[in-house]
Design an enzyme around this catalytic site. Structure first.
Site, PDB file in Angstrom:
ATOM      1  N   HIS A 208      48.809   8.099 -14.277  1.00 36.55           N
ATOM      2  CA  HIS A 208      49.404   6.916 -14.898  1.00 36.55           C
ATOM      3  C   HIS A 208      49.560   7.212 -16.395  1.00 36.55           C
ATOM      4  O   HIS A 208      48.740   7.930 -16.976  1.00 36.55           O
ATOM      5  CB  HIS A 208      48.444   5.733 -14.682  1.00 36.55           C
ATOM      6  CG  HIS A 208      48.967   4.410 -15.132  1.00 36.55           C
ATOM      7  ND1 HIS A 208      48.991   4.027 -16.457  1.00 36.55           N
ATOM      8  CD2 HIS A 208      49.460   3.370 -14.427  1.00 36.55           C
ATOM      9  CE1 HIS A 208      49.484   2.798 -16.539  1.00 36.55           C
ATOM     10  NE2 HIS A 208      49.781   2.372 -15.326  1.00 36.55           N
TER      11      HIS A 208
ATOM     12  N   ASP B 176      39.826   8.045 -14.140  1.00 34.49           N
ATOM     13  CA  ASP B 176      40.561   6.781 -14.215  1.00 34.49           C
ATOM     14  C   ASP B 176      40.290   6.003 -12.927  1.00 34.49           C
ATOM     15  O   ASP B 176      40.853   6.303 -11.878  1.00 34.49           O
ATOM     16  CB  ASP B 176      42.059   7.099 -14.376  1.00 34.49           C
ATOM     17  CG  ASP B 176      42.915   5.842 -14.391  1.00 34.49           C
ATOM     18  OD1 ASP B 176      42.380   4.740 -14.147  1.00 34.49           O
ATOM     19  OD2 ASP B 176      44.124   5.969 -14.637  1.00 34.49           O
TER      20      ASP B 176
ATOM     21  N   GLN C  79      42.436   2.241  -9.952  1.00 28.79           N
ATOM     22  CA  GLN C  79      42.856   1.942  -8.575  1.00 28.79           C
ATOM     23  C   GLN C  79      41.747   2.201  -7.552  1.00 28.79           C
ATOM     24  O   GLN C  79      41.963   1.984  -6.364  1.00 28.79           O
ATOM     25  CB  GLN C  79      44.088   2.774  -8.197  1.00 28.79           C
ATOM     26  CG  GLN C  79      45.339   2.455  -8.982  1.00 28.79           C
ATOM     27  CD  GLN C  79      45.907   1.058  -8.708  1.00 28.79           C
ATOM     28  OE1 GLN C  79      45.548   0.397  -7.731  1.00 28.79           O
ATOM     29  NE2 GLN C  79      46.782   0.604  -9.577  1.00 28.79           N
TER      30      GLN C  79
ATOM     31  N   LYS D  22      42.686  -6.011 -11.791  1.00 33.69           N
ATOM     32  CA  LYS D  22      43.064  -5.394 -10.509  1.00 33.69           C
ATOM     33  C   LYS D  22      42.003  -5.641  -9.447  1.00 33.69           C
ATOM     34  O   LYS D  22      42.104  -5.166  -8.322  1.00 33.69           O
ATOM     35  CB  LYS D  22      43.272  -3.891 -10.692  1.00 33.69           C
ATOM     36  CG  LYS D  22      44.489  -3.558 -11.569  1.00 33.69           C
ATOM     37  CD  LYS D  22      44.756  -2.071 -11.564  1.00 33.69           C
ATOM     38  CE  LYS D  22      45.709  -1.639 -12.656  1.00 33.69           C
ATOM     39  NZ  LYS D  22      47.096  -2.047 -12.470  1.00 33.69           N
TER      40      LYS D  22
ATOM     41  N   CYS E   8      54.827   3.586 -13.916  1.00 29.15           N
ATOM     42  CA  CYS E   8      54.118   4.174 -15.077  1.00 29.15           C
ATOM     43  C   CYS E   8      53.598   5.567 -14.772  1.00 29.15           C
ATOM     44  O   CYS E   8      52.489   5.942 -15.189  1.00 29.15           O
ATOM     45  CB  CYS E   8      52.965   3.278 -15.532  1.00 29.15           C
ATOM     46  SG  CYS E   8      53.483   1.659 -16.048  1.00 29.15           S
TER      47      CYS E   8
HETATM   48  N1  PLP Z   1      45.497   3.837 -14.369  1.00 31.06           N
HETATM   49  C1  PLP Z   1      46.016   3.559 -13.177  1.00 31.06           C
HETATM   50  C2  PLP Z   1      45.829   4.541 -12.057  1.00 31.06           C
HETATM   51  C3  PLP Z   1      46.703   2.370 -12.976  1.00 31.06           C
HETATM   52  O1  PLP Z   1      47.225   2.093 -11.782  1.00 31.06           O
HETATM   53  C4  PLP Z   1      46.853   1.474 -14.067  1.00 31.06           C
HETATM   54  C5  PLP Z   1      47.635   0.234 -13.910  1.00 31.06           C
HETATM   55  O2  PLP Z   1      48.441   0.080 -13.028  1.00 31.06           O
HETATM   56  C6  PLP Z   1      46.283   1.817 -15.280  1.00 31.06           C
HETATM   57  C7  PLP Z   1      45.615   3.005 -15.411  1.00 31.06           C
HETATM   58  C8  PLP Z   1      46.405   0.923 -16.461  1.00 31.06           C
HETATM   59  O3  PLP Z   1      45.760  -0.299 -16.217  1.00 31.06           O
HETATM   60  P1  PLP Z   1      45.898  -1.472 -17.261  1.00 31.06           P
HETATM   61  O4  PLP Z   1      47.355  -1.805 -17.361  1.00 31.06           O
HETATM   62  O5  PLP Z   1      45.087  -2.574 -16.670  1.00 31.06           O
HETATM   63  O6  PLP Z   1      45.356  -0.978 -18.541  1.00 31.06           O
END
Ligand code: PLP
Length: 409
Positions: A122, A198, A201, A224, A364
């Site tokens: 992401h 990270d 998810q 989430k 993203c």
């Molecule tokens: N990392 C992953 C794998 C994600 O799916 C997301 C959001 O969709 C993020 C990071 C970023 O999350 P946030 O927008 O809550 O900061």
């Protein structure tokens, strides 16, 4: 434990109608919905216990501090961290990642060093490292995948003696794939690199255990996992956090301030400048209680059952192509796909016209799209409140997409 089959009843939003249809929410990977009990606990906090945490000695400041710190203790328990000093509240995964990049990355890397990530990251776990590489002269290197989303053989060997940071998604937001944490972490640690995992998810969908995963940093977002937006977590091993300079400056993160100099507060406050999001922390606390009332293992198993139900039916629809693995055990509630000749935004708009919410776009993760030569896709993502009848409705509309767009079949 409560049965998961009851979960959907807890979500008022799922009683809504949209375009004359029952609203069906299949975009939990973007943000999850809020159960009544989480909203109730937040409203109760706002109406009866609202104060500024860590500031003031009156009852409301004390109660707000207690609520905020109790939420921190609950996070320690939920992710099996060792101690509260390892838990920093942030706005979201992105801010947590930026904290690591600015405070750890900029201060510990130099020319000749390497940052290794996967091509599936992401942007929150990618643009941050581009920035650190550009600023420090370090190199950013990618581990690539095969067609089914697994790391290609040998890619792990990009983690070598020059590597200082290895950053990757626990679960990919496009592929649903869980990367081999143990293997990558062991390799990273064997060369003295730190591991940034990270968990945006994974944390909502499976049991995550910091002591077992043994990553050095871990990030996730409350929104989430059935909490409100604007609360996130950075977990870090204490020794690393102790050695890092503050990220944001201001109130609460200080010990003593003189005209020209400042000493900083102890962990975790050193990284929490300004009035915190106590309402969000209360929401996160309630959300963790809510998810645990079903059990994280049960939630993971239920999502696997949903994927096993929908995936073969989806793949049977002519002109539909699933991205990455087609093994239900490897999808963790996330399926991204394309429909021949139809732009994902059109797919999503047609589904929306029948009350069904899915995500469309690059999710993203543009380098992953470029790597697979699929610039955009449609993604359905499930959670504990998703039902098989939601998936049936989704499949029925999806089957009509090409004819709605004017194709013969
Ligand atoms: N990392 C992953 C794998 C994600 O799916 C997301 C959001 O969709 C993020 C990071 C970023 O999350 P946030 O927008 O809550 O900061």
């Amino acid at each position: 434990m409560r049965p998961i089959s009851e979960a959907y009843k807890d979500f008022p939003i799922l009683k809504r109608e949209h375009n004359g249809h029952r609203l069906i929410y299949l975009d939990s990977g973007a943000t999850a919905q809020i159960p009544q009990m989480v909203a109730d606990r937040v409203v109760n906090h706002m109406l009866y216990h609202n104060g500024n945490p860590h500031r003031g000695s009156h009852i409301l400041a004390i109660e707000a501090s207690e609520a905020y710190e109790n939420a921190r203790e609950r996070v320690v328990e939920f992710i099996n961290a060792r101690e509260r000093e390892e838990i920093i509240f942030t706005r979201n995964s992105t801010e947590s990642m930026n904290l690591i990049a600015y405070s750890y990355g900029l201060n510990n890397l130099q020319a000749g060093d390497k940052i290794v990530i996967t091509v599936a990251e992401h942007h929150a776990n990618l643009v941050t490292w581009q920035f650190v590489a550009n600023k420090t002269g370090a190199t950013l290197e990618y581990m690539y995948l095969d067609e089914s989303g697994h790391l290609k053989d040998g890619e792990i060997n990009k983690i070598d003696e020059y590597t200082k940071i290895v950053a990757f998604a626990h679960v990919s937001n496009v592929l649903g794939m869980e990367f081999p944490v143990k293997e990558l972490t062991d390799k990273a640690h064997s060369v003295g690199a730190v591991v940034v995992l990270d968990g945006a998810q994974s944390t909502p969908h499976m049991k995550v255990d910091m002591q077992e995963l043994d990553c050095d940093f871990f990030v996730f977002s409350g929104h989430k996992m059935c909490a409100s937006q604007g609360i996130g977590v950075l977990y870090g091993k204490r020794a690393l956090l102790e050695a890092m300079p503050p990220f944001l400056l201001g109130g609460d993160m200080i010990e003593y301030v003189k005209e020209q100099t400042t000493t900083f507060n102890e962990l975790p406050y050193k990284f929490e400048a300004g009035t915190p999001n106590a309402d969000g922390a209360v929401a996160l606390h309630a959300a963790m209680d809510y998810l645990d009332s079903f059990g994280m293992d049960a939630i993971e198993a239920y999502e696997e059952e949903l994927v096993a139900y929908v995936l073969p039916k989806l793949m049977d629809i002519p002109h539909v192509h699933v991205i990455g693995s087609t093994n239900a055990k490897e999808k963790h509630g996330v399926i991204a796909f394309t429909v021949d000749d139809v732009h994902p935004h059109d797919v999503a708009t047609i589904l929306d016209s029948k009350g069904i919410c899915v995500r469309s776009g690059h999710h993203c993760a543009q380098p992953l799209g470029a790597f697979y030569k699929v610039a955009a896709s449609t993604r359905l993502s499930m959670y504990l409140y998703t039902r098989k009848e939601d998936l049936d409705a989704f499949l029925d509309v999806l089957k009509t997409v090409r004819t709605v767009m004017g194709f013969e079949d």
